[in-house]
Every structure is written in structure tokens, then in C-alpha cells.
Design a protein around this motif. Structure first.
Motif, PDB file in Angstrom:
ATOM      1  N   PRO A   4     -30.614  24.496  19.745  1.00  0.00           N
ATOM      2  CA  PRO A   4     -31.422  24.306  18.542  1.00  0.00           C
ATOM      3  C   PRO A   4     -31.562  25.633  17.792  1.00  0.00           C
ATOM      4  CG  PRO A   4     -32.473  23.310  20.447  1.00  0.00           C
ATOM      5  CD  PRO A   4     -31.337  24.121  20.964  1.00  0.00           C
ATOM      6  N   ALA A   5     -31.809  25.562  16.520  1.00  0.00           N
ATOM      7  CA  ALA A   5     -31.815  26.758  15.677  1.00  0.00           C
ATOM      8  C   ALA A   5     -32.807  27.811  16.159  1.00  0.00           C
ATOM      9  CB  ALA A   5     -32.113  26.374  14.227  1.00  0.00           C
ATOM     10  N   ASP A   6     -33.989  27.381  16.613  1.00  0.00           N
ATOM     11  CA  ASP A   6     -34.991  28.357  17.028  1.00  0.00           C
ATOM     12  C   ASP A   6     -34.564  29.107  18.277  1.00  0.00           C
ATOM     13  OD1 ASP A   6     -35.270  25.985  18.496  1.00  0.00           O
ATOM     14  OD2 ASP A   6     -37.406  26.321  18.857  1.00  0.00           O
ATOM     15  N   LEU A   7     -33.923  28.407  19.201  1.00  0.00           N
ATOM     16  CA  LEU A   7     -33.469  29.070  20.423  1.00  0.00           C
ATOM     17  C   LEU A   7     -32.257  29.952  20.156  1.00  0.00           C
ATOM     18  CD1 LEU A   7     -33.896  26.392  23.234  1.00  0.00           C
ATOM     19  CD2 LEU A   7     -35.460  28.199  22.494  1.00  0.00           C
ATOM     20  N   GLN A   8     -31.385  29.522  19.247  1.00  0.00           N
ATOM     21  CA  GLN A   8     -30.257  30.376  18.876  1.00  0.00           C
ATOM     22  C   GLN A   8     -30.756  31.655  18.221  1.00  0.00           C
ATOM     23  OE1 GLN A   8     -26.862  29.823  19.591  1.00  0.00           O
ATOM     24  NE2 GLN A   8     -26.912  32.000  19.059  1.00  0.00           N
ATOM     25  N   SER A   9     -31.799  31.532  17.419  1.00  0.00           N
ATOM     26  CA  SER A   9     -32.388  32.718  16.780  1.00  0.00           C
ATOM     27  C   SER A   9     -32.974  33.664  17.815  1.00  0.00           C
ATOM     28  CB  SER A   9     -33.475  32.283  15.786  1.00  0.00           C
ATOM     29  OG  SER A   9     -34.096  33.405  15.202  1.00  0.00           O
ATOM     30  N   ALA A  10     -33.636  33.098  18.821  1.00  0.00           N
ATOM     31  CA  ALA A  10     -34.189  33.931  19.898  1.00  0.00           C
ATOM     32  C   ALA A  10     -33.077  34.646  20.653  1.00  0.00           C
ATOM     33  CB  ALA A  10     -35.009  33.064  20.855  1.00  0.00           C
ATOM     34  N   LEU A  11     -31.995  33.928  20.917  1.00  0.00           N
ATOM     35  CA  LEU A  11     -30.862  34.535  21.627  1.00  0.00           C
ATOM     36  C   LEU A  11     -30.220  35.629  20.791  1.00  0.00           C
ATOM     37  CD1 LEU A  11     -29.043  34.558  24.084  1.00  0.00           C
ATOM     38  CD2 LEU A  11     -27.752  32.670  23.091  1.00  0.00           C
ATOM     39  N   ASP A  12     -30.063  35.398  19.508  1.00  0.00           N
ATOM     40  CA  ASP A  12     -29.479  36.402  18.620  1.00  0.00           C
ATOM     41  C   ASP A  12     -30.327  37.671  18.586  1.00  0.00           C
ATOM     42  OD1 ASP A  12     -27.469  34.622  18.011  1.00  0.00           O
ATOM     43  OD2 ASP A  12     -28.324  33.997  16.095  1.00  0.00           O
TER      44      ASP A  12
END
Length: 270
Positions: A4-12
Motif C-alpha cells: 500500500p502507498a503508506d507502507l511504500q512511503s515508509a520503506l522509501d
């Protein structure tokens, strides 16, 4: 695994996590120094235990096959290092009664922590009651005497939603920790799977820990997983009581980063 976008943002946000002396020392204290090889012996387990108290401090635990729990318990006497073992490992295909019996024997032999494999193939195929009955049976066998870590085998899951579902169900069934992998299948621990599991812990609101296991072999990899825990669950959440690495080859790399020795060449295995 698409996030999901929020988790991808956290990973980035964690992509450039610093790998330095302080991070390495922090990670050493969270390490479950592990040997789960087919040719392990009492002697190899004793040698593993001898490495558990390092120049940079003790590791969190030593994880060995159930038949070596008593050997590890004796070898670690007088140290703060816990004894961990595995049950229903690595296939996750035993029934609830067999898993409970295996866990009870391990606790009687001196295990402080039980890493139990979720019947992940059955869960992925749509079963819900039977996999969680296995986890609940292990929870009952552990009682208050041993910590229970549930191995989800995240690399086998086809998508993030199903992995999150398994994580939520394992928490509801009494998991003290959620662990990514057995280290016996590929992919093992990945940042994407870690993000999903850590987010599930956050959403649960419960005091559940996280263990990244398999394939983490250098200080930079450890730093990324720690940064991800900090990003999702907050600075200071990750301690030896809430966060572990399961590895056999990571210790030397962390010690080298902390100024004790030379980083090893890349190796295969857990």
C-alpha cells in the motif's frame, strides 16, 4: 510484494538508513544467534553459545534445534542470553497435538522462547481454524514459561493483504512475536514483508514483537530493518524485548561494523 502507498512511503524513507557503530551495537543486542543445520551436534551448539557473549555485548538469544536445548541451557549458564528453539519446523505441517507436545518438551528442557511455524500453506489455501488451532495449542504449551514467536513464512504469501491477515490472526491467537521466515525458503526476510508485519503489529495496539529471519547478512541490511521499525512503530520501540534478528552469519558483520574484526565474505544459508 506490492505495498500500500503508506507502507511504500515508509520503506522509501528508510532507504538510506545509516549503518554505523551505534546501529551495529544496537543490532547485536537484538540478535538470535542461530544454527538450524542438519549436521548440528552438541559440539557445534556449544561453539555457537561460546560466541553469544561478544566484545560488543551479549546477543539476545541462541536459537537451536529442540534436541540441543539442554546443551545450550548448560553452555549459557551464568549469561543473560536466552535459549530459543523451533517447533513445527520448517514445514509447518504437524497437527496441534504434536506441536503442543514438542513445545512442552522444549520448555521442560529449558527453552525460554519457542519459534513455531504457522501452517502457512494451509492458511494460504484458505484454511483459518486449523492453522490458528496449532498456534493456540503452542500458546497453551508455552504458558507463562516461554515466549512464543509465530513464524509466518512471509515469502510464501502471494500478496500483502493475505500476509497482514495471517499476522492479525496470529496476534489474536496469542503470539508474543511475529517472525518473517524459517530461513529455509526463498525469499526469506524482505523489507516489504517486514513493513506489512510491523504495520499489523501497530494496528493491533498490542505488545507484540517482530523478528526478521533469514537472508540478513550485513550491517546495512540490519540497519534498514531497524529503521523500518522506528518509522512504523516509533523511535525507541525496537529493543531486545520487541525486536529480533534471526541469523547465523550476521554477527561477524555487525562486530566488524562495531570495530571488532573484519567483515566476512558473503555466504549462503540462514
Amino acid at each position: 510484494m506490492k505495498l500500500p502507498a503508506d507502507l511504500q512511503s515508509a520503506l522509501d524513507a528508510c532507504a538510506n538508513a545509516p549503518s554505523d557503530d551505534a546501529t551495529a551495537r544496537r543490532a547485536i543486542g537484538m540478535l538470535d544467534l542461530t544454527s538450524l543445520n542438519g549436521d548440528d551436534t552438541d559440539r557445534t551448539v556449544e561453539a555457537l553459545c561460546a560466541r553469544a557473549v561478544t566484545p560488543a555485548g551479549p546477543v539476545a538469544a541462541v536459537c537451536v534445534w529442540p534436541r540441543f536445548v539442554a546443551t545450550a541451557r548448560k553452555a549459557l549458564e551464568g549469561t543473560p542470553v536466552k535459549v530459543a528453539t523451533v517447533v513445527n519446523f520448517p514445514t509447518g505441517e504437524a497437527d496441534a497435538a504434536a506441536v503442543a507436545a514438542e513445545a512442552r518438551r522444549a520448555v521442560a528442557d529449558g527453552a525460554d522462547e519457542i519459534d513455531v511455524v504457522l501452517p502457512y500453506r494451509a492458511f494460504i489455501d484458505g484454511a483459518r481454524t486449523q492453522p490458528m488451532n496449532v498456534v493456540k495449542a503452542c500458546r497453551e504449551a508455552c504458558g507463562s514459561a516461554a515466549l512464543m514467536k509465530v513464524i509466518l513464512e512471509s515469502g510464501a504469501f502471494p500478496d500483502a493483504d493475505l500476509l497482514a491477515w495471517a499476522a492479525r490472526d496470529a496476534i489474536a491467537a496469542g503470539a508474543d512475536f511475529l517472525k518473517t521466515s524459517t530461513g529455509k525458503t526463498q525469499p526469506a526476510a524482505t523489507p516489504e514483508a517486514a513493513a506489512v508485519i510491523l504495520d499489523s503489529i501497530y494496528e493491533s495496539g498490542k505488545e507484540v514483537g517482530f523478528k526478521a529471519a533469514g537472508g540478513i547478512r550485513d550491517a546495512a541490511g540490519a540497519a534498514l530493518f531497524l529503521a523500518l521499525a522506528d518509522e512504523i512503530l516509533g523511535e525507541g520501540w525496537a529493543t531486545p524485548k520487541t525486536f529480533r534478528f534471526g541469523a547465523s552469519s550476521l554477527l561477524d558483520a555487525l562486530l566488524a561494523e562495531a570495530g571488532h574484526g573484519v567483515a566476512p565474505a558473503a555466504v549462503a544459508g540462514y
